[in-house]
Each structure stands twice: as C-alpha cells, then as structure tokens.
Design an enzyme around this catalytic site. Structure first.
Site, PDB file in Angstrom:
ATOM      1  N   CYS A   1      -2.871 -18.864   3.770  1.00 55.80           N
ATOM      2  CA  CYS A   1      -1.590 -18.296   4.237  1.00 55.80           C
ATOM      3  C   CYS A   1      -0.901 -19.510   5.176  1.00 55.80           C
ATOM      4  CB  CYS A   1      -1.840 -17.099   5.156  1.00 55.80           C
ATOM      5  SG  CYS A   1      -2.652 -15.672   4.040  1.00 55.80           S
TER       6      CYS A   1
ATOM      7  N   HIS B   1       4.921 -15.992   8.906  1.00 56.50           N
ATOM      8  CA  HIS B   1       3.988 -15.713   7.574  1.00 56.50           C
ATOM      9  C   HIS B   1       4.310 -14.263   7.227  1.00 56.50           C
ATOM     10  CE1 HIS B   1       1.155 -15.102   4.378  1.00 56.50           C
ATOM     11  NE2 HIS B   1       0.464 -14.652   5.047  1.00 56.50           N
TER      12      HIS B   1
ATOM     13  N   ASN C   1       2.974 -10.057   0.086  1.00 57.48           N
ATOM     14  CA  ASN C   1       2.336 -11.223   0.747  1.00 57.48           C
ATOM     15  C   ASN C   1       2.071 -12.263  -0.316  1.00 57.48           C
ATOM     16  OD1 ASN C   1       0.601 -13.259   1.883  1.00 57.48           O
ATOM     17  ND2 ASN C   1      -0.537 -11.698   3.118  1.00 57.48           N
TER      18      ASN C   1
HETATM   19  O1  UT7 Z   1      -2.065 -12.929   4.860  1.00 58.86           O
HETATM   20  C1  UT7 Z   1      -3.185 -13.064   5.260  1.00 58.86           C
HETATM   21  C2  UT7 Z   1      -3.619 -12.217   6.650  1.00 58.86           C
HETATM   22  N1  UT7 Z   1      -3.732 -10.975   6.322  1.00 58.86           N
HETATM   23  C3  UT7 Z   1      -3.507 -10.072   7.135  1.00 58.86           C
HETATM   24  O2  UT7 Z   1      -2.971 -10.192   8.220  1.00 58.86           O
HETATM   25  C4  UT7 Z   1      -3.741  -8.458   6.783  1.00 58.86           C
HETATM   26  C5  UT7 Z   1      -4.386  -7.885   7.968  1.00 58.86           C
HETATM   27  N2  UT7 Z   1      -4.596  -6.469   7.721  1.00 58.86           N
HETATM   28  C6  UT7 Z   1      -3.718  -5.546   7.349  1.00 58.86           C
HETATM   29  O3  UT7 Z   1      -2.804  -5.744   7.029  1.00 58.86           O
HETATM   30  C7  UT7 Z   1      -4.146  -4.083   7.391  1.00 58.86           C
HETATM   31  O4  UT7 Z   1      -5.564  -4.115   8.001  1.00 58.86           O
HETATM   32  C8  UT7 Z   1      -4.253  -3.544   5.875  1.00 58.86           C
HETATM   33  C9  UT7 Z   1      -2.840  -3.136   5.419  1.00 58.86           C
HETATM   34  C10 UT7 Z   1      -5.180  -4.225   4.928  1.00 58.86           C
HETATM   35  C11 UT7 Z   1      -4.813  -2.103   5.833  1.00 58.86           C
HETATM   36  O5  UT7 Z   1      -4.399  -1.214   6.930  1.00 58.86           O
HETATM   37  P1  UT7 Z   1      -5.225  -0.370   8.064  1.00 58.86           P
HETATM   38  O6  UT7 Z   1      -4.483   0.486   8.559  1.00 58.86           O
HETATM   39  O7  UT7 Z   1      -5.999  -1.358   8.620  1.00 58.86           O
HETATM   40  O8  UT7 Z   1      -6.153   0.365   6.862  1.00 58.86           O
HETATM   41  P2  UT7 Z   1      -7.724   0.660   6.686  1.00 58.86           P
HETATM   42  O9  UT7 Z   1      -8.272  -0.736   6.116  1.00 58.86           O
HETATM   43  O10 UT7 Z   1      -8.370   1.052   7.828  1.00 58.86           O
HETATM   44  O11 UT7 Z   1      -7.825   1.879   5.863  1.00 58.86           O
HETATM   45  C12 UT7 Z   1      -7.534   3.199   6.455  1.00 58.86           C
HETATM   46  C13 UT7 Z   1      -7.805   4.092   5.067  1.00 58.86           C
HETATM   47  C14 UT7 Z   1      -9.182   3.976   4.569  1.00 58.86           C
HETATM   48  O12 UT7 Z   1      -9.564   5.324   4.297  1.00 58.86           O
HETATM   49  P3  UT7 Z   1     -10.548   5.992   5.352  1.00 58.86           P
HETATM   50  O13 UT7 Z   1     -11.876   5.417   5.363  1.00 58.86           O
HETATM   51  O14 UT7 Z   1      -9.880   6.384   6.570  1.00 58.86           O
HETATM   52  O15 UT7 Z   1     -10.694   7.435   4.599  1.00 58.86           O
HETATM   53  C15 UT7 Z   1      -9.091   3.213   3.420  1.00 58.86           C
HETATM   54  O16 UT7 Z   1     -10.077   3.410   2.305  1.00 58.86           O
HETATM   55  O17 UT7 Z   1      -6.781   3.796   3.992  1.00 58.86           O
HETATM   56  C16 UT7 Z   1      -7.703   3.698   2.942  1.00 58.86           C
HETATM   57  N3  UT7 Z   1      -6.854   2.751   2.096  1.00 58.86           N
HETATM   58  C17 UT7 Z   1      -6.046   2.861   1.283  1.00 58.86           C
HETATM   59  N4  UT7 Z   1      -5.431   4.291   0.727  1.00 58.86           N
HETATM   60  C18 UT7 Z   1      -4.484   4.199  -0.168  1.00 58.86           C
HETATM   61  C19 UT7 Z   1      -7.172   1.444   2.063  1.00 58.86           C
HETATM   62  N5  UT7 Z   1      -6.371   0.624   1.165  1.00 58.86           N
HETATM   63  C20 UT7 Z   1      -5.543   1.871   0.719  1.00 58.86           C
HETATM   64  C21 UT7 Z   1      -4.551   1.879  -0.479  1.00 58.86           C
HETATM   65  N6  UT7 Z   1      -4.029   3.032  -0.660  1.00 58.86           N
HETATM   66  N7  UT7 Z   1      -3.932   0.792  -0.814  1.00 58.86           N
END
Ligand code: UT7
Length: 351
Positions: free
Chosen positions: A116, A278, A308
């Site tokens: 990134c 980014h 992204n």
């Molecule tokens: O470019 C490089 C740098 N990258 C970044 O900066 C990414 C940084 N991180 C993020 O952007 C976020 O952490 C994400 C968008 C990847 C994830 O968002 P979050 O709010 O942190 O969600 P989470 O990973 O805590 O997941 C919450 C819930 C989980 O379910 P439970 O355990 O609460 O039942 C996941 O299993 O959402 C679920 N989940 C999804 N649900 C529907 C994870 N991915 C998905 C999905 N669709 N695609």
C-alpha cells in the site's frame, strides 16, 4: 535547487465492474455490510484473457507520457510498484519496458515491493534520482491485478470484498521552480507486524517460522518447494489480514505521516489544498480527516468506485482529482500511505 515535479499523470482501470451485489452471489456477504464497513460500492476486475498488472500499468503509463508531452524514448528510468506482479521474477519494471516497446533503450527498471505504501516509496526513490541529477524523465507506476489472487468464497470475504484492480502512472521531471514539485518525502516501517497483513505462500519461508506442518513443507531439506499441495488444499495461497489490528495502526500512522510532511515544511493542516490518503477503507480516511480537522473539500476519496487498489490507489486518486479539475497549479497536496509491512509514509508536493 532542483526538485522533482509530476509532469504527467494518467490512470487505467479495467472495464469490468464488479458490484457488491455480484459478490453476494459468490460468498456470504451483503452490499450493506461492505458499504457500512468500507464505503466500497464497486470495484474493477481485469480481463484475464488479455490483462495483467504489467499491461494495465503500460496503459496508464501511455496516458502519463502523453500528458507530460514527451516521447516514450525520453524516459530514462522506470520504477514499478506492485504486490501482484505478473511473475515472481523478473519484476513488472522490465515487463512494462518491453510492453511499451522501449526495451532497446536499455534504461534501468526497478521494482518496489512496499504494498500500500509502494507509490510513496517509489516516489521517494524517484525524487532522489531527480534531485541528484541522475535522471530527467522517470516513469513511476503503481498497478495491481488483485483479482487473480483472492479467495472468492465466504472463507476469504474479509479480504476479497475490499480489493480491486487498476493502475496509474506519473512522469517525474526536474524543476528549479521554487513553487512547484515534491517538497519532501517521509518513509517508515515496522517489520514486527509483518504477518498481520501478508501474502505468505507461495514463498521461500519453508515453514521456518515454526509453521512447517501448517504449510506442508517437506522434511527433506533438499526437497525445495515454494508451494505445497497442502497450501492449495487448505486455501493458504491467499492474502490474509488481521483487519481490526491493521485498522488500529492505520488510524494512528496516517495522521502522523501527514503531520510529519506538513511540519517539516512549515505548514499546518488548514494550509492543505488536498490530502490524498491511500484508499484502504473510507472509514479510515474519514477518521484521518476528523483527526486533522480537515474540511470535506480538502480530502479526496474514490474507494467507492474502485475498492483498495494498493500501490495504484494514490496515483489513481490523484489522476482522477486532476482530471476533474480539482487540482490547480500551486496547490499544496499531501499523499499519505499505510499498509502491509507495516510500512507507511507521506509526500508533500506543490502541483
Ligand atoms: O490497504 C491496506 C491496509 N488495510 C486496511 O487498512 C484494512 C483495515 N481494516 C479494515 O478495513 C476493517 O477491519 C475491515 C473492513 C477489513 C473489517 O471491518 P471490521 O469492522 O473490522 O469487521 P470485523 O473483521 O471485525 O468483522 C465483523 C463481522 C465478523 O462477524 P462476527 O464475528 O461479528 O460474527 C466477520 O466475520 O463481520 C464479518 N465479516 C463479514 N460479513 C459480511 C467479515 N467480512 C465480511 C463480509 N461480509 N465481507
């Protein structure tokens, strides 16, 4: 004093649009979840029959060359940033040189592997070459073909809904104009977080980090493999990300990188005409905007349309900002990046 200026810019994105609803058909996800958590509405996926990271980079480069009004044979160095190269080696730098039909010039071609932060790292490297007087027309490309390496099942949904394909390029030239060009670049890394956002296998690690069995590496030390049957069977051949962990660092390091760029040059956030972060997640950009107390017109985001695109995301956003007339000569622009490594950094420039 000589510094480098962006003399030309261009971008290329594949035609195929993949909406969140398209992804709903492949995995358990929803348009609502993706938009709420990331701001992404759609992304582009390259045409596998015809496109690669290199070809997309070349199409973007052709636009940047035209915008700079130079002949492609005037380019004296290439820097190519990507995490999704056509080949493990050689890198996309030499492939794009061939694709642009300038290989007979025998100019140098460097690949940057900083994910990134690849564009900001590449810009910093190119800027040093221009400042030293070594080169006069550097082609810097950021391009990604993520769609070739994503787990498009529910297992990989936390990563695969975020990434998209695309490319952008700039031509850097020297300028002696004190009111134009790259004022400073700032690069950082902290390798203690390497595996928190990583594409580990295939690779030459051989299970050395205590995970020989997990990856199925052979016991016979002379049996050398980058990829094992177990990696494929267990779905270990995709990028993985500890999303919350990465998010936590991103919202700290982005503002710090912007402030470092501004204070080094005697500016404050309100002086900024445009911040191009980014495009990792719209929520991260909004957090950074609030932290720095920037107005809406001071921050540019296009993750909604492209997801992204990693090394391509900053130049792709800058190129769209330029095309839309949002960037004027003399504007103070900050580019800021954070991602895998962790690596992060910023560049401050006057357009
Ligand atoms: O470019 C490089 C740098 N990258 C970044 O900066 C990414 C940084 N991180 C993020 O952007 C976020 O952490 C994400 C968008 C990847 C994830 O968002 P979050 O709010 O942190 O969600 P989470 O990973 O805590 O997941 C919450 C819930 C989980 O379910 P439970 O355990 O609460 O039942 C996941 O299993 O959402 C679920 N989940 C999804 N649900 C529907 C994870 N991915 C998905 C999905 N669709 N695609």
């Amino acid at each position: 004093m000589i510094r480098s200026k962006i003399a030309g810019i261009g971008h290329y994105v594949p035609e195929k649009v993949i909406t969140n609803h398209d992804l709903e058909r492949l995995m358990e996800t929803s348009d609502e979840w993706i938009q709420e958590r990331t701001g992404i509405q759609e992304r582009r996926f390259g045409n596998r029959a015809e496109e690669t990271t290199t070809t997309m980079g070349a199409r973007a480069a052709e636009k940047a060359i035209e915008h700079a009004d130079i002949d492609k044979n005037d380019i004296d160095f290439i820097v190519f940033a990507t995490l999704s190269p056509d080949y493990f080696f050689p890198g996309c730098g030499v492939l794009v040189q061939r694709e642009l039909d300038i290989a007979s010039t025998e100019i140098g071609a460097l690949d940057v592997r900083n994910q990134c932060s690849g564009f900001v790292y590449g810009l910093s490297v190119a800027d040093q070459f221009i400042r030293s007087g070594m080169y006069k027309n550097i082609l810097l490309i950021g391009a990604e073909m993520h769609s070739m390496g994503l787990d498009m099942t529910t297992r990989g949904r936390d990563v695969s809904v975020i990434f998209g394909d695309g490319a952008a390029a700039v031509i850097l030239q020297p300028t002696e104009d004190s009111d134009q060009g790259v004022l400073s670049t700032h690069l950082h890394a902290d390798g203690r977080h390497a595996e928190e956002l990583a594409f580990i296998s295939p690779g030459s690690h051989g299970g050395r980090y205590g995970e020989k069995e997990k990856y199925g590496f052979p016991d016979n030390e002379f049996e050398s493999v980058f990829i094992t049957r177990k990696m494929i069977d267990d779905g270990l051949i995709y990028p993985n990300m500890n999303g919350k962990y990465v998010f936590k660092y991103a919202v700290q390091k982005f503002p710090a990188a912007v402030m470092e760029a501004l204070t080094t040059n005697g500016y404050k956030p309100s002086d900024l005409d445009l911040l191009i972060p980014h495009q990792a997640n719209l929520r991260i950009s909004q957090f950074v905007q609030r932290t720095l107390r920037l107005e809406d017109h001071q921050v540019f985001n296009n993750i909604q349309k492209y997801g992204n695109t990693t090394a391509a995301s900053i130049p792709l956003a800058l190129s769209e900002a330029v095309d839309s007339g949002k960037v004027k000569r003399g504007d103070l622009i900050c580019l800021a990046a954070f991602g895998s490594g962790f690596t992060w950094g910023s560049a401050l420039l006057k357009w």
